[in-house]
Scaffold this active site. Structure first.
Site, PDB file in Angstrom:
ATOM      1  N   LYS A   1      41.797  45.488  38.027  1.00 31.16           N
ATOM      2  CA  LYS A   1      40.338  46.002  38.811  1.00 31.16           C
ATOM      3  C   LYS A   1      41.188  45.869  40.208  1.00 31.16           C
ATOM      4  O   LYS A   1      41.574  46.441  40.597  1.00 31.16           O
ATOM      5  CB  LYS A   1      39.332  45.634  38.717  1.00 31.16           C
ATOM      6  CG  LYS A   1      38.897  45.800  37.663  1.00 31.16           C
ATOM      7  CD  LYS A   1      37.661  46.035  37.612  1.00 31.16           C
ATOM      8  CE  LYS A   1      36.839  46.256  36.114  1.00 31.16           C
ATOM      9  NZ  LYS A   1      35.672  46.472  36.081  1.00 31.16           N
TER      10      LYS A   1
ATOM     11  N   ASP B   1      31.803  50.596  39.036  1.00 35.42           N
ATOM     12  CA  ASP B   1      31.215  49.335  38.649  1.00 35.42           C
ATOM     13  C   ASP B   1      30.071  49.020  39.636  1.00 35.42           C
ATOM     14  O   ASP B   1      29.248  48.494  39.577  1.00 35.42           O
ATOM     15  CB  ASP B   1      31.981  48.228  38.695  1.00 35.42           C
ATOM     16  CG  ASP B   1      32.422  48.249  37.526  1.00 35.42           C
ATOM     17  OD1 ASP B   1      32.239  48.752  36.240  1.00 35.42           O
ATOM     18  OD2 ASP B   1      33.409  47.447  37.620  1.00 35.42           O
TER      19      ASP B   1
HETATM   20  P1  NAP Z   1      38.972  39.428  36.599  1.00 40.96           P
HETATM   21  O1  NAP Z   1      39.331  39.791  37.913  1.00 40.96           O
HETATM   22  O2  NAP Z   1      39.812  39.357  36.408  1.00 40.96           O
HETATM   23  O3  NAP Z   1      38.411  38.705  37.935  1.00 40.96           O
HETATM   24  C1  NAP Z   1      37.496  37.395  36.655  1.00 40.96           C
HETATM   25  C2  NAP Z   1      36.346  36.268  37.417  1.00 40.96           C
HETATM   26  O4  NAP Z   1      36.267  35.198  36.784  1.00 40.96           O
HETATM   27  C3  NAP Z   1      37.836  35.424  38.297  1.00 40.96           C
HETATM   28  O5  NAP Z   1      36.731  35.103  39.739  1.00 40.96           O
HETATM   29  C4  NAP Z   1      37.602  34.389  38.272  1.00 40.96           C
HETATM   30  O6  NAP Z   1      37.994  32.705  38.872  1.00 40.96           O
HETATM   31  C5  NAP Z   1      36.937  34.092  37.654  1.00 40.96           C
HETATM   32  N1  NAP Z   1      36.891  33.190  36.166  1.00 40.96           N
HETATM   33  C6  NAP Z   1      37.755  33.699  35.283  1.00 40.96           C
HETATM   34  N2  NAP Z   1      37.721  32.346  33.938  1.00 40.96           N
HETATM   35  C7  NAP Z   1      37.045  31.254  34.356  1.00 40.96           C
HETATM   36  C8  NAP Z   1      36.683  30.029  34.214  1.00 40.96           C
HETATM   37  N3  NAP Z   1      36.772  29.826  33.025  1.00 40.96           N
HETATM   38  N4  NAP Z   1      36.183  29.692  35.114  1.00 40.96           N
HETATM   39  C9  NAP Z   1      35.355  29.805  35.984  1.00 40.96           C
HETATM   40  N5  NAP Z   1      35.751  31.078  36.480  1.00 40.96           N
HETATM   41  C10 NAP Z   1      36.836  32.117  36.010  1.00 40.96           C
HETATM   42  O7  NAP Z   1      37.043  40.327  36.201  1.00 40.96           O
HETATM   43  P2  NAP Z   1      36.616  41.253  36.202  1.00 40.96           P
HETATM   44  O8  NAP Z   1      37.107  42.750  36.566  1.00 40.96           O
HETATM   45  O9  NAP Z   1      36.318  40.861  37.940  1.00 40.96           O
HETATM   46  O10 NAP Z   1      34.904  40.872  35.211  1.00 40.96           O
HETATM   47  C11 NAP Z   1      35.200  39.669  35.412  1.00 40.96           C
HETATM   48  C12 NAP Z   1      33.456  39.836  33.908  1.00 40.96           C
HETATM   49  O11 NAP Z   1      32.729  40.492  34.000  1.00 40.96           O
HETATM   50  C13 NAP Z   1      34.272  40.054  32.747  1.00 40.96           C
HETATM   51  O12 NAP Z   1      33.587  39.155  31.978  1.00 40.96           O
HETATM   52  C14 NAP Z   1      34.024  41.838  32.258  1.00 40.96           C
HETATM   53  O13 NAP Z   1      34.184  41.926  31.534  1.00 40.96           O
HETATM   54  C15 NAP Z   1      33.239  41.313  33.042  1.00 40.96           C
HETATM   55  N6  NAP Z   1      32.539  43.395  33.375  1.00 40.96           N
HETATM   56  C16 NAP Z   1      31.651  44.162  32.737  1.00 40.96           C
HETATM   57  C17 NAP Z   1      31.335  44.737  32.988  1.00 40.96           C
HETATM   58  C18 NAP Z   1      29.845  45.856  32.694  1.00 40.96           C
HETATM   59  O14 NAP Z   1      30.072  46.638  32.836  1.00 40.96           O
HETATM   60  N7  NAP Z   1      28.579  45.314  31.763  1.00 40.96           N
HETATM   61  C19 NAP Z   1      31.665  45.261  34.295  1.00 40.96           C
HETATM   62  C20 NAP Z   1      33.002  44.956  34.949  1.00 40.96           C
HETATM   63  C21 NAP Z   1      33.335  43.797  34.706  1.00 40.96           C
HETATM   64  P3  NAP Z   1      39.972  32.594  39.351  1.00 40.96           P
HETATM   65  O15 NAP Z   1      39.390  34.212  40.947  1.00 40.96           O
HETATM   66  O16 NAP Z   1      39.830  31.388  40.012  1.00 40.96           O
HETATM   67  O17 NAP Z   1      40.736  32.955  38.362  1.00 40.96           O
END
Ligand code: NAP
Length: 539
Positions: A319, A360
């Site tokens: 994103k 979102d």
């Molecule tokens: P993203 O941009 O890749 O960000 C992921 C975040 O999670 C980063 O802050 C990362 O930290 C952290 N993270 C990843 N693995 C981790 C771990 N093992 N331990 C601690 N922190 C960790 O992803 P995103 O787009 O924000 O999505 C995040 C989640 O939200 C996903 O599961 C996605 O499917 C969900 N989501 C759901 C909806 C919905 O409509 N329900 C909408 C949007 C997103 P670092 O900065 O340290 O890498």
């Protein structure tokens, strides 16, 4: 017409007969009998069976050599002799280019198979079946490991062979971008052609084969019966990806992310397209993590307007990459995307420029607001945001706009600090989150997402009773975080409502029509249930 070719193999002639009937019932327009995968069925039985075929569809006979994904180690000569033996039951033969080009003797045997042979049918004691004067020949080349060099040269050389009627090239996709080459080959092929990218990244070469007028696409009769990696089942192809409605004018939408395999977005958006009778299809597009992969994908898409990509959903971890890409190009960004610094929806405009949105942001705030007793409760609430990626950015902007006080904790503390700085809110070290004692917790990390379902971003003891816990992860719906929070006396909110709301908003952007949230929920729940059943069967 682009055939749906269903490979059939098995241990008994009865199971093969039943499977052919089922395949045709499910929409197969051609059956491929994989001789290399049925070594125990005698030719006599196959020929006798061919006298009373269970369905009236063309039969493709394939005896694949081991080096190209076959199960057999037989010599070229013995494989070709078997094809010749069985020529009466075939409408098409698939012979590898390697075998064809190997020797004059091979070409003579292939020619005999194409034209049939009375002597051989006599030797089997079976009456010749009149299926036309001449069978057709598919000349094929497969690379099970990677994209081979010189694909275009191969295509043209194979098409040049007078004996061949159809050219087939299949290789293991290195990335989703290989599919574009597969479509380019279809566009220049001087003869009917099949081009397939194998593996998960090759999915669109199978789904969009019809758009680019391939001779055929291969689909498995059922899960577990794939003849090559990445093959969809015929039901997935027709029901999930709207195969029957695809034509050369179909607009293409897709989900860019890593991973994308288990996303509900194709189910939801394809069902909205179907309900609105739109000539459009939505596909998963696996683009590896990293801004460079994102850019490379977009640049290749934009260089090929004939692919007809019209819009993208963007998910983890792209994103922020999407925001950066659009910003650098000077494309339009809506106010929320701009404020979030993250884009989850892209429209490709008719002039080839892009517009980015963030659906979102509102979805996250609306869902959390609906789960508290009154809108006032969100105002002034201290909300622990776990993560500082694309979803966290949207949550921070959405919740701040409703008067809440987000506190950001992220594994990489620099990102938490910088996000907090951008929006004038608190941040804390990741390790300190367990002492935060907030009113609400919003998990914006993928921790707990399938397949890592035993993980949780918060130890249960750190969640005080009465806290509202919202997990954006929706696969599974009931994450470990939510289960433990509920046990500890907390109100919980799963990620599905937000998913539904942001998907409906995407649909409004692309089609001008917002589907009913209840309809989207129904589709998403059914898809989740199908996934749960298939995972429990395979695991
Ligand atoms: P993203 O941009 O890749 O960000 C992921 C975040 O999670 C980063 O802050 C990362 O930290 C952290 N993270 C990843 N693995 C981790 C771990 N093992 N331990 C601690 N922190 C960790 O992803 P995103 O787009 O924000 O999505 C995040 C989640 O939200 C996903 O599961 C996605 O499917 C969900 N989501 C759901 C909806 C919905 O409509 N329900 C909408 C949007 C997103 P670092 O900065 O340290 O890498």
């Amino acid at each position: 017409m682009t055939h749906i070719i269903v490979p059939i193999f098995g241990e008994s002639i009865e199971s093969i007969r039943d499977d052919i009937a089922t395949a045709v019932e499910r929409g197969a327009t051609m059956i491929e009998l994989r001789l290399d995968r049925m070594p125990d069925i005698p030719d006599e039985q196959l020929l006798a069976f061919a006298e009373k075929p269970p369905a009236d569809v063309p039969i493709l006979l394939t005896y694949r050599r081991a080096a190209e994904g076959g199960d057999d180690t037989a010599t070229d000569e013995s494989r070709l002799e078997r094809l010749e033996n069985l020529s009466q039951m075939a409408d098409f033969f698939d012979v590898e280019w390697h075998t064809f080009a190997q020797s004059n003797r091979n070409q003579t045997l292939i020619d005999a198979a194409i034209h049939g042979s009375d002597a051989i049918s006599g030797s089997c004691g079976v009456e010749a079946i009149e299926r036309g004067q001449r069978r057709s020949l598919i000349l094929s080349k497969h690379d099970m490991k990677t994209r081979p060099a010189g694909l275009q040269g191969d295509l043209l050389r194979m098409a040049d062979a007078a004996a061949g009627d159809v050219v087939k090239l299949a290789w293991r996709a290195r990335s989703v971008r290989d599919n574009f080459e597969a479509f380019e080959l279809l566009r220049i092929a001087p003869k009917p052609a099949i081009t397939i990218c194998m593996g998960e990244d090759g999915l669109i070469s199978r789904v969009l084969a019809r758009k680019f007028r391939a001779f055929g696409t291969f689909a498995a009769l059922r899960s577990g019966f794939e003849s090559a990696p990445g093959q969809l089942t015929i039901l997935e192809l027709r029901d999930r990806f709207r195969w029957d409605t695809i034509n050369d004018r179909t607009r293409v939408y897709g989900l860019i992310g890593d991973p994308v395999k288990h996303s509900l977005s194709p189910d939801v958006h394809n069902s909205v397209f179907a309900e609105r009778n739109l000539n459009a299809v939505y596909v998963p597009l696996h683009v590896a993590a990293g801004v460079e992969s994102f850019k490379a994908f977009m640049v290749e898409v934009l260089a090929r307007p004939w692919l007809d990509f019209s819009g993208f959903s963007v998910t983890l971890p792209h994103k922020e990459n999407a925001y950066r890409f659009l910003k650098e190009r000077g494309d339009r960004l809506d106010a929320l995307a701009e404020r979030c610094g993250a884009v989850n929806t892209i429209s490709v405009l008719p002039d080839g420029t892009l517009q980015g949105w963030n659906t979102d942001c509102e979805a996250c705030a609306d869902v959390l607001e609906a789960s508290v007793d009154s809108a006032k409760a969100l105002k002034g609430s201290r909300i622990l945001i776990l993560g500082a990626g694309g979803a966290a950015r949207a949550a921070v902007v959405g919740l701040k706009s409703r008067g809440a006080n987000p506190v950001i904790a992220n594994r990489t503390s620099g990102r938490a600090k910088s996000l907090a700085g951008e929006h004038g809110c608190e941040w804390m070290e990741w390790t300190d989150r367990i002492h935060a004692a907030p009113d609400m917790i919003v998990n914006c990390t993928p921790i707990g997402m399938s397949p890592d379902v035993s993980e949780s971003p918060m130890p249960p003891a750190s969640i005080l009773p009465g806290t509202i816990v919202f997990d954006l992860v929706y696969n599974p719906l009931q994450t470990r975080l939510l289960t433990e929070a509920a046990k500890g006396g907390c109100r919980t909110v799963d990620g599905l409502s937000m998913f539904i709301q942001q998907a409906a908003a995407q649909s409004r952007i692309w089609t001008g029509h917002a589907p009913a949230l209840e309809t989207v929920r129904g589709v998403a729940e059914k898809a989740l249930e199908r996934r749960r059943l298939s995972e429990s069967r395979s695991g």
